[in-house]
Design an enzyme around this catalytic site. Structure first.
Site, PDB file in Angstrom:
ATOM      1  N   GLY A 178       7.921  -4.529  19.752  1.00 26.00           N
ATOM      2  CA  GLY A 178       9.130  -4.515  19.447  1.00 26.00           C
ATOM      3  C   GLY A 178       8.562  -5.109  17.814  1.00 26.00           C
TER       4      GLY A 178
ATOM      5  N   HIS B  47       1.843  33.997  27.384  1.00 25.81           N
ATOM      6  CA  HIS B  47       1.315  33.325  28.809  1.00 25.81           C
ATOM      7  C   HIS B  47      -0.388  33.885  28.035  1.00 25.81           C
ATOM      8  CE1 HIS B  47       0.457  33.343  32.473  1.00 25.81           C
ATOM      9  NE2 HIS B  47      -1.023  34.962  32.599  1.00 25.81           N
TER      10      HIS B  47
ATOM     11  N   GLU C  13       5.721  -5.538  31.467  1.00 24.38           N
ATOM     12  CA  GLU C  13       6.678  -5.436  30.984  1.00 24.38           C
ATOM     13  C   GLU C  13       7.335  -5.701  31.691  1.00 24.38           C
ATOM     14  OE1 GLU C  13       9.614  -4.150  29.524  1.00 24.38           O
ATOM     15  OE2 GLU C  13       7.889  -3.133  29.072  1.00 24.38           O
TER      16      GLU C  13
ATOM     17  N   HIS D 235       0.968  -1.332  -0.319  1.00 24.74           N
ATOM     18  CA  HIS D 235       0.356  -0.410  -0.458  1.00 24.74           C
ATOM     19  C   HIS D 235       0.579   1.322   0.188  1.00 24.74           C
ATOM     20  CE1 HIS D 235      -0.428  -1.773   4.220  1.00 24.74           C
ATOM     21  NE2 HIS D 235       1.564  -1.058   4.199  1.00 24.74           N
TER      22      HIS D 235
ATOM     23  N   GLY E 217       2.980   3.481   3.098  1.00 20.75           N
ATOM     24  CA  GLY E 217       3.127   2.367   3.934  1.00 20.75           C
ATOM     25  C   GLY E 217       2.400   2.356   5.437  1.00 20.75           C
TER      26      GLY E 217
END
Length: 481
Positions: A286, A460, A218, A37, A40
């Site tokens: 990954g 600001h 994790e 495609h 990418g």
């Protein structure tokens, strides 16, 4: 039409299509070979459509806290899965079409098929034979096809795909990659996410905001392991306050599939194990580069740990062959691929003053809630290098704009070389920090010192004022904290 080109690029992702456009701008005859495609992974299945999902999550989060803003919403806010996915896919299709338009505008030829480098200067394009991980996109009109093509320069921009762990391979039904996670047919009630890098934590954030019970596993000691430890800890607290369960220094050892759920055995850091059952699981451990079956071995292109070895200009060890983007190694980021593309093409064209890639000045962004962004090195890395540093911090809770937005949980952290005043790194967590980080990226590229930043006027009220205050804090001069 001649099959001879100045540049042939294999792959049309963010690296490939940018390289093609820049080459065309410089007067080169260019062709791009694509097999899946245009645009990418980034535009079709990564960066852009995931941000569409996360924008839905942002709206959901704000609507769920309407009372905090003095608003009353009648009825229950419920996600419409089909509508959410349709919006995301529509945006991806729009990006795909946009790249096709840019190719046409810049007179870039599209060759549809599977490319193989048979020798330096030659690419043979054949039928697409390998299974495609994701659904193939529409084949653009007026494309070229099978045949032998020649070019003075060949650029490999084939990207990467999700990595699979042995025994825990995604099956598209119960164990998802980001492809399936982006287009669920219905919301699961519970979700297990393996890996807390950018991909894993973004999906964990999206699904948790949609009301799904989310557990993140994790293996490292912190979420988002590449980030500064202090920033990661703040983000983790926010995730857990939202109801996300996070297991650190833990490993998914085994997965047993049921009829419509998975049961994972988790090995914890104390040696004990825990079983977690969830409707679905996302594998986000990954990616691996797409270096197979494109002829690299035959022509002798050097690879290392699964990536093509290049210099700072995208050159491989074989003259006339280059690589850019994910296939050329970390950081695996679309903007890194785009910048590599421009560097590579301009070096090929012989333009003066082309600077090699400096990976320390590449920003990283994670679009979870709260957002996380960084550039340069972490405090731990600076100290490990033996540097004497000044560290500045400024919390969002002391910023008027953040308070007014109802987003007062965040921090900006800056790291300076104590001797020279050089900005070594900037790390941020909180609302819209993925937009703010570019200020520090520009500062680092201009070799800005702390004095320059202190003399810069920030508007600001804006959240960007936290950036200046962090710099001031590094030198004991913070004004609002």
């Amino acid at each position: 039409m001649s099959n001879a080109y100045d540049v042939i690029i294999i792959g049309s992702g963010p690296g490939g299509y940018i390289a093609a456009i820049r080459a065309a701008q410089l007067g080169m005859k260019v062709a791009v070979v694509e097999r899946e495609h245009l645009a990418g992974i980034c535009s079709n299945w990564g960066c852009i459509p995931t941000k569409a999902l996360l924008r839905t999550a942002d709206v959901m989060h704000t609507a769920s806290h309407a009372k905090d803003y003095g608003l009353t919403l009648e009825g229950t806010i419920k996600p419409d899965v089909k509508a959410i996915v349709a919006r995301s896919r529509g945006i991806a299709n729009r990006m795909n079409s946009g790249v096709g338009f840019l190719f046409k505008k810049n007179k870039v030829d599209i060759i549809w098929g599977e490319a193989k480098i048979t020798k330096p200067g030659e690419v043979v394009v054949g039928k697409i034979s390998k299974p495609i991980v994701q659904p193939q996109g529409p084949v653009p009109k007026n494309t070229l096809g099978e045949g032998t093509y020649t070019a003075k320069h060949i650029i490999v921009a084939t990207g990467a795909r999700p990595r699979a762990l042995p025994g825990i391979e995604p099956d598209g039904k119960l164990i998802w990659t980001y492809f399936e996670a982006m287009k669920p047919e219905e919301m699961p009630k519970s979700l297990l996410v393996m890996g807390s890098g950018a991909i894993g934590i973004e999906f964990a954030s999206f699904y948790r905001t949609m009301g799904v019970e989310v557990t993140v596993v994790e293996i490292m000691k912190q979420v988002m392991p590449v980030e500064d430890e202090e920033i990661s800890a703040i983000a983790r607290k926010q995730f857990e306050r939202q109801g996300m369960k996070i297991l650190l220094e833990a490993k998914v050892a085994k997965v047993v599939k049921g009829a419509n759920s998975v049961t994972a055995t988790i090995e914890l850091k104390d040696g004990k194990t825990q079983e977690i059952t969830a409707d679905r699981m996302i594998s986000a451990v990954g990616v691996q580069a797409n270096i197979e079956n494109i002829g690299l071995e035959a022509v002798g292109v050097k690879t290392d740990r699964g990536f093509i070895v290049i210099d700072g200009y995208g050159k491989t060890n074989v003259p006339g062959i280059y690589a850019i983007g994910d296939v050329a190694g970390p950081p695996l980021l679309a903007h890194k691929a785009e910048h590599e593309a421009v560097i590579c093409i301009e070096k090929i064209a012989g333009l003066p003053n082309v600077h090699p890639m400096d990976k320390l000045k590449i920003p990283g962004c994670t679009y979870c809630h709260p957002q996380v962004a960084s550039v340069g090195i972490t405090e731990a890395k600076a100290k490990a290098e033996g540097r004497e540093v000044r560290v500045g911090r400024f919390p969002f809770v002391a910023n008027g704009k953040a308070i007014a937005l109802g987003e007062d949980q965040g921090l900006v952290k800056t790291i300076f070389d104590k001797k020279t005043g050089e900005l070594l790194g900037a790390h941020m967590v909180g609302a819209e920090v993925t937009e703010l980080i570019q200020g520090f990226v520009v500062a680092m590229n201009l070799e800005t010192t702390e004095e320059d930043l202190m003399h810069t006027i920030f508007p600001h009220p804006t959240i960007s004022e936290t950036m200046k205050e962090s710099v001031l804090d590094a030198y004991g001069r913070a004004l609002n904290a």
